[in-house]
Design a protein around this motif. Structure first.
Motif, mmCIF file in Angstrom:
data_model
loop_
_atom_site.group_PDB
_atom_site.id
_atom_site.type_symbol
_atom_site.label_atom_id
_atom_site.label_comp_id
_atom_site.label_asym_id
_atom_site.label_seq_id
_atom_site.Cartn_x
_atom_site.Cartn_y
_atom_site.Cartn_z
ATOM 1 N N VAL A 198 0.883 25.714 -2.184
ATOM 2 C CA VAL A 198 1.243 24.496 -1.635
ATOM 3 C C VAL A 198 2.351 24.201 -0.931
ATOM 4 C CG1 VAL A 198 2.471 21.782 -2.303
ATOM 5 C CG2 VAL A 198 0.858 23.257 -3.736
ATOM 6 N N HIS A 199 3.918 25.001 -1.372
ATOM 7 C CA HIS A 199 5.180 25.237 -0.085
ATOM 8 C C HIS A 199 5.645 26.517 -1.343
ATOM 9 C CE1 HIS A 199 9.321 25.333 0.392
ATOM 10 N NE2 HIS A 199 8.608 25.008 1.553
ATOM 11 N N GLU A 200 5.480 27.518 -0.021
ATOM 12 C CA GLU A 200 5.658 29.048 -0.597
ATOM 13 C C GLU A 200 6.899 28.954 0.482
ATOM 14 O OE1 GLU A 200 5.330 30.811 -3.198
ATOM 15 O OE2 GLU A 200 4.102 30.052 -4.123
ATOM 16 N N ILE A 201 8.056 30.434 0.061
ATOM 17 C CA ILE A 201 8.881 30.552 1.129
ATOM 18 C C ILE A 201 9.020 31.827 0.438
ATOM 19 C CG2 ILE A 201 11.491 30.827 1.550
ATOM 20 C CD1 ILE A 201 11.904 28.253 1.131
ATOM 21 N N VAL A 202 8.359 32.778 1.460
ATOM 22 C CA VAL A 202 9.222 34.664 1.845
ATOM 23 C C VAL A 202 9.333 34.824 2.540
ATOM 24 C CG1 VAL A 202 6.687 34.601 -0.313
ATOM 25 C CG2 VAL A 202 6.324 34.987 3.061
ATOM 26 N N TYR A 203 9.518 36.746 2.279
ATOM 27 C CA TYR A 203 10.408 36.882 3.594
ATOM 28 C C TYR A 203 9.364 38.165 4.666
ATOM 29 C CZ TYR A 203 14.976 36.373 1.717
ATOM 30 O OH TYR A 203 16.436 35.332 1.418
ATOM 31 N N GLY A 204 10.231 38.105 6.179
ATOM 32 C CA GLY A 204 9.146 39.015 6.655
ATOM 33 C C GLY A 204 9.251 39.937 6.572
ATOM 34 N N VAL A 205 8.897 41.244 5.258
ATOM 35 C CA VAL A 205 9.540 42.924 5.515
ATOM 36 C C VAL A 205 8.947 43.452 4.869
ATOM 37 C CG1 VAL A 205 10.181 42.667 2.874
ATOM 38 C CG2 VAL A 205 11.528 43.492 4.713
ATOM 39 N N SER A 206 8.712 44.575 5.279
ATOM 40 C CA SER A 206 7.741 45.843 4.585
ATOM 41 C C SER A 206 7.807 45.789 3.724
ATOM 42 C CB SER A 206 7.662 46.696 6.298
ATOM 43 O OG SER A 206 7.355 46.425 7.096
ATOM 44 N N ARG A 207 7.549 47.546 3.054
ATOM 45 C CA ARG A 207 7.830 47.476 1.490
ATOM 46 C C ARG A 207 9.006 48.511 1.491
ATOM 47 N NH1 ARG A 207 4.963 46.804 -2.459
ATOM 48 N NH2 ARG A 207 3.035 46.662 -1.472
ATOM 49 N N ASN A 208 10.125 48.467 2.383
ATOM 50 C CA ASN A 208 11.313 49.449 2.461
ATOM 51 C C ASN A 208 11.866 49.502 1.291
ATOM 52 O OD1 ASN A 208 10.618 48.511 4.710
ATOM 53 N ND2 ASN A 208 12.043 46.602 5.178
ATOM 54 N N THR A 209 11.557 50.337 1.103
ATOM 55 C CA THR A 209 12.598 51.514 -0.174
ATOM 56 C C THR A 209 14.306 50.959 -0.218
ATOM 57 O OG1 THR A 209 11.542 53.759 -0.169
ATOM 58 C CG2 THR A 209 13.595 53.681 -1.147
ATOM 59 N N ARG A 210 14.809 49.937 0.795
ATOM 60 C CA ARG A 210 16.099 49.515 0.647
ATOM 61 C C ARG A 210 16.190 48.328 1.070
ATOM 62 N NH1 ARG A 210 19.916 54.132 4.334
ATOM 63 N NH2 ARG A 210 19.069 55.825 4.161
ATOM 64 N N SER A 211 15.118 47.602 0.328
ATOM 65 C CA SER A 211 14.766 45.648 0.643
ATOM 66 C C SER A 211 16.361 45.539 0.411
ATOM 67 C CB SER A 211 13.346 45.530 0.793
ATOM 68 O OG SER A 211 13.372 44.280 1.209
ATOM 69 N N TRP A 212 16.787 44.474 0.661
ATOM 70 C CA TRP A 212 17.121 43.501 0.231
ATOM 71 C C TRP A 212 16.698 42.332 -0.615
ATOM 72 C CZ3 TRP A 212 19.832 42.942 5.305
ATOM 73 C CH2 TRP A 212 21.134 44.619 5.060
ATOM 74 N N TRP A 213 15.826 42.732 -0.311
ATOM 75 C CA TRP A 213 14.874 40.948 -0.878
ATOM 76 C C TRP A 213 13.267 41.310 -1.255
ATOM 77 C CZ3 TRP A 213 14.296 40.902 5.276
ATOM 78 C CH2 TRP A 213 16.308 41.022 6.450
ATOM 79 N N ASP A 214 13.520 40.568 -2.995
ATOM 80 C CA ASP A 214 12.381 40.348 -3.991
ATOM 81 C C ASP A 214 11.322 39.605 -3.173
ATOM 82 O OD1 ASP A 214 10.324 40.047 -5.610
ATOM 83 O OD2 ASP A 214 11.715 39.505 -7.668
ATOM 84 N N ASN A 215 10.067 40.528 -3.172
ATOM 85 C CA ASN A 215 9.112 39.906 -2.245
ATOM 86 C C ASN A 215 7.514 39.407 -3.250
ATOM 87 O OD1 ASN A 215 8.823 38.284 -0.058
ATOM 88 N ND2 ASN A 215 8.452 39.612 1.324
ATOM 89 N N ALA A 216 7.981 39.852 -4.104
ATOM 90 C CA ALA A 216 6.635 39.611 -5.181
ATOM 91 C C ALA A 216 5.726 37.758 -4.739
ATOM 92 C CB ALA A 216 7.539 39.156 -6.992
ATOM 93 N N ALA A 217 6.478 37.280 -4.221
ATOM 94 C CA ALA A 217 5.696 35.961 -4.342
ATOM 95 C C ALA A 217 4.806 36.233 -3.498
ATOM 96 C CB ALA A 217 6.777 34.869 -3.673
ATOM 97 N N ALA A 218 4.999 36.769 -2.504
ATOM 98 C CA ALA A 218 4.291 37.072 -0.907
ATOM 99 C C ALA A 218 2.883 37.647 -1.529
ATOM 100 C CB ALA A 218 5.215 38.012 -0.621
ATOM 101 N N TYR A 219 3.458 38.954 -2.488
ATOM 102 C CA TYR A 219 2.494 40.211 -2.770
ATOM 103 C C TYR A 219 1.367 39.395 -3.419
ATOM 104 C CZ TYR A 219 5.456 43.631 -1.939
ATOM 105 O OH TYR A 219 6.755 44.471 -1.538
ATOM 106 N N ARG A 220 1.851 38.261 -4.165
ATOM 107 C CA ARG A 220 0.820 37.362 -4.871
ATOM 108 C C ARG A 220 -0.069 36.034 -4.195
ATOM 109 N NH1 ARG A 220 5.194 36.566 -8.749
ATOM 110 N NH2 ARG A 220 5.942 34.258 -7.424
ATOM 111 N N LEU A 221 0.314 36.307 -2.890
ATOM 112 C CA LEU A 221 -0.467 35.710 -1.705
ATOM 113 C C LEU A 221 -1.319 36.785 -1.355
ATOM 114 C CD1 LEU A 221 2.500 33.600 -0.131
ATOM 115 C CD2 LEU A 221 0.760 32.620 -2.119
ATOM 116 N N GLY A 222 -1.233 37.801 -2.130
ATOM 117 C CA GLY A 222 -1.972 38.627 -0.955
ATOM 118 C C GLY A 222 -1.821 39.994 -0.129
ATOM 119 N N TYR A 223 -0.555 39.574 -0.212
ATOM 120 C CA TYR A 223 0.594 39.780 1.360
ATOM 121 C C TYR A 223 0.028 41.873 0.759
ATOM 122 C CZ TYR A 223 3.965 42.197 4.360
ATOM 123 O OH TYR A 223 4.552 42.647 4.730
#
Ligand code: NAI
Ligand code: 15L
Length: 263
Positions: A198-223
């Protein structure tokens, strides 16, 4: 749902050109729009010049598409009048046009600068409230709220991408955390075009070892990102931003610009 008719705003820009190239020939219609010239239409393409600040023109622009990828706007810091027109009024016009046209979904290019005033030792997710580092970052935070209004009240699926640094390669130490490879950008948009939300906010980031962002929500969308900036660490680790403020906050160089707060 697999959209067949797509509108791409900001199509002449850096990321827009990348998507234009990647999506060529893959959809029944790829409508390309910008205020600057876009060249000739290729097979399956339609070129529709438009200023996003022009509500009537944007309304017409949104007719007859299933999905919109909204990249159009000013991607750097500048004065309020320009920011208001291109980024805030432009995004409101876009969502209102989408509502009137019955568009299924909008993918909105937000930015990491919506949360740029968080320090580097904080791990954020799409649920972290905005802390804009600039007028530019604020326009993106407002865009995320516009997306929420049209998602929850009007049923337009809205995916907001807080994009990090979308570059061919990371170019400094900060980008080892914020890098989004071109391939992963396309993969993220593809996930947004087909996933159920419906409404999601995710980070546009690669699978970086040093990422500052938990992008589990994007992975749930199939990213499924395939790149990690760490591959380039030896090359760019010593390339530091110039000031302590820029090095301490996630927004990097946007932070010291006009800074007058607590250090
Ligand atoms: P860009 O500047 O290359 O492309 C943006 C396009 O929007 C330009 O072609 C410009 O002509 C168009 N535009 C500006 N004002 C407009 C208006 N009033 N009406 C119609 N079109 C207008 O920027 P880029 O790098 O391709 O970024 C695309 C989007 O992604 C932007 O919204 C930016 O804020 C966002 N973003 C990009 C990042 C990156 O690493 N490139 C990082 C974070 C967010
Ligand atoms: C952005 O939002 C900008 O549009 C882009 O030019 C980069 O500065 C990027 O963020 C970044 O933070 O690296």
């Amino acid at each position: 749902m697999n959209p067949r008719r797509i509108l791409l705003t900001g199509a002449a820009g850096r990321l827009g050109s990348l998507l234009r190239h990647s999506f060529a020939g893959r959809y029944q219609l790829l409508r390309l729009s910008d205020i600057v010239t876009l060249g000739d239409a290729g097979k399956g393409e339609e070129i529709v010049p438009c200023d996003l600040a022009d509500a009537a023109a944007v309304r017409a622009l949104c007719e007859g598409v299933d999905a919109i990828i909204h990249l159009g706007g000013i991607p750097y810091e500048t004065g309020w009048p320009e920011m208001l027109q291109s980024n805030i009024v432009g995004t409101i016009n876009l969502y209102e046009g989408a509502r009137r046209a019955g568009v299924d979904r909008v993918i909105f290019a937000s930015s990491n600068h919506a949360t740029g005033m968080y320090p580097n030792d904080r791990t954020l997710s799409g649920e972290s409230p905005p802390r804009p580092d600039s007028r530019y970052g604020l326009t993106k935070a407002i865009g995320e709220d516009v997306a929420a209004l049209y998602a929850y009240k009007h049923g337009i699926r809205s995916l907001c991408l807080r994009i990090g640094s979308c570059l061919p390669e990371p170019d400094n130490r900060r980008a080892l955390s914020t890098w989004l490879s071109h391939g992963d950008f396309v993969r993220l948009v593809e996930a947004g075009l087909t996933a159920d939300y419906v409404h999601e906010i995710v980070y546009g980031v690669s699978r970086n070892t040093r990422s500052w962002w938990d992008n589990a929500a994007a992975y749930r969308l199939g990213y499924e990102p395939q790149d990690d900036a760490e591959t380039y660490a030896a090359k760019v680790e010593t390339v530091e931003l110039a000031t302590e403020l820029a090095r301490s906050y996630q927004g990097g160089n946007f932070v010291p610009d006009e800074f007058s707060g607590r250090k």
